[in-house]
Design a protein around this motif. Structure first.
Motif, short mmCIF file in Angstrom:
data_model
loop_
_atom_site.label_atom_id
_atom_site.label_comp_id
_atom_site.label_asym_id
_atom_site.label_seq_id
_atom_site.Cartn_x
_atom_site.Cartn_y
_atom_site.Cartn_z
N ALA A 39 0.83 -1.21 0.00
CA ALA A 39 0.00 0.00 0.00
C ALA A 39 0.86 1.25 0.00
N ALA A 40 0.42 2.24 -0.75
CA ALA A 40 1.11 3.53 -0.80
C ALA A 40 0.58 4.49 0.25
N GLU A 41 -0.59 4.17 0.79
CA GLU A 41 -1.25 5.06 1.74
C GLU A 41 -1.71 4.24 2.94
N TYR A 42 -1.50 4.79 4.12
CA TYR A 42 -1.90 4.12 5.36
C TYR A 42 -2.88 4.99 6.12
N TYR A 43 -3.88 4.36 6.72
CA TYR A 43 -4.95 5.07 7.39
C TYR A 43 -4.90 4.83 8.89
N GLN A 44 -5.33 5.84 9.64
CA GLN A 44 -5.43 5.75 11.08
C GLN A 44 -6.90 5.48 11.44
N PRO A 45 -7.16 4.98 12.67
CA PRO A 45 -8.54 4.61 13.03
C PRO A 45 -9.57 5.71 12.81
N ASP A 46 -9.21 6.95 13.06
CA ASP A 46 -10.19 8.04 12.90
C ASP A 46 -10.49 8.37 11.44
N GLU A 47 -9.74 7.78 10.50
CA GLU A 47 -9.99 7.98 9.07
C GLU A 47 -10.83 6.85 8.48
N LEU A 48 -11.10 5.82 9.27
CA LEU A 48 -11.77 4.63 8.79
C LEU A 48 -13.12 4.44 9.46
N LYS A 49 -13.95 3.59 8.83
CA LYS A 49 -15.23 3.18 9.43
C LYS A 49 -15.37 1.68 9.20
N ILE A 50 -15.75 0.97 10.24
CA ILE A 50 -16.15 -0.43 10.06
C ILE A 50 -17.63 -0.37 9.69
N ILE A 51 -17.93 -0.76 8.44
CA ILE A 51 -19.32 -0.62 7.98
C ILE A 51 -20.12 -1.91 8.12
N LYS A 52 -19.45 -3.01 8.39
CA LYS A 52 -20.15 -4.28 8.65
C LYS A 52 -19.18 -5.24 9.31
N VAL A 53 -19.70 -6.02 10.24
CA VAL A 53 -18.91 -7.05 10.91
C VAL A 53 -19.62 -8.38 10.70
N TYR A 54 -18.87 -9.37 10.21
CA TYR A 54 -19.40 -10.72 10.04
C TYR A 54 -18.65 -11.64 10.98
N ARG A 55 -19.37 -12.43 11.75
CA ARG A 55 -18.77 -13.42 12.64
C ARG A 55 -19.12 -14.80 12.10
N PHE A 56 -18.10 -15.64 12.01
CA PHE A 56 -18.29 -17.00 11.51
C PHE A 56 -17.79 -17.97 12.57
N GLU A 57 -18.62 -18.96 12.89
CA GLU A 57 -18.25 -19.95 13.89
C GLU A 57 -18.13 -21.31 13.24
N GLY A 58 -17.01 -21.97 13.52
CA GLY A 58 -16.82 -23.33 13.02
C GLY A 58 -17.76 -24.28 13.72
N GLU A 59 -18.44 -25.14 12.96
CA GLU A 59 -19.42 -26.05 13.56
C GLU A 59 -18.75 -27.12 14.41
N SER A 60 -17.60 -27.61 13.96
CA SER A 60 -16.97 -28.71 14.69
C SER A 60 -15.70 -28.29 15.43
N ASP A 61 -15.13 -27.16 15.06
CA ASP A 61 -13.87 -26.75 15.67
C ASP A 61 -13.90 -25.26 15.95
N PRO A 62 -13.83 -24.87 17.23
CA PRO A 62 -13.84 -23.45 17.56
C PRO A 62 -12.69 -22.68 16.92
N ALA A 63 -11.62 -23.36 16.56
CA ALA A 63 -10.48 -22.71 15.91
C ALA A 63 -10.83 -22.23 14.51
N ASP A 64 -11.97 -22.69 13.97
CA ASP A 64 -12.41 -22.27 12.63
C ASP A 64 -13.18 -20.95 12.67
#
Length: 115
Positions: A39-64
């Protein structure tokens, strides 16, 4: 085209992002989050927005389990950061602290993916 309720795997979400050219990964460095490798450009937290969070859980292994953060940078640049959802996620404490500082907007998937 998948509807948001059908996006239950990391692969399904990444395919939707790829189809809409929002599939570059935000990579953490001590300089900040950069969009894509070399990357040529780096952003700081106040320049960014988390617009969606997806959580995925492994059915057989919590490490997934994982979290995918969909992040928007200035200029409506959208990409993602993928993180393991376990105690030892392989990321540094600096990465974890950085992500926690980014404001969360949690947009509706229909708006993000134009469904």
């Amino acid at each position: 085209m998948e509807k948001p309720s059908e996006m239950t795997t990391v692969t399904a979400v990444l395919e939707q992002l790829h189809a809409r050219r929002m599939d570059e990964e935000f990579v953490y460095t001590p300089q900040g989050l950069g969009l894509g490798s070399g990357a040529a450009e780096y952003y700081q937290p106040d320049e960014l927005k988390i617009i969606k969070v997806y959580r995925f859980e492994g059915e057989s292994d919590p490490a997934d389990s994982a979290i995918l953060y969909l992040i928007e940078a200035p200029g409506h640049k959208i990409g993602y950061s993928l993180d393991a959802y376990v105690a030892d996620n392989g990321h540094s404490q600096e990465y974890n602290n950085f992500i926690r500082q980014i404001p969360v907007e949690d947009r509706d998937e229909a708006l993000i993916f134009n469904l």
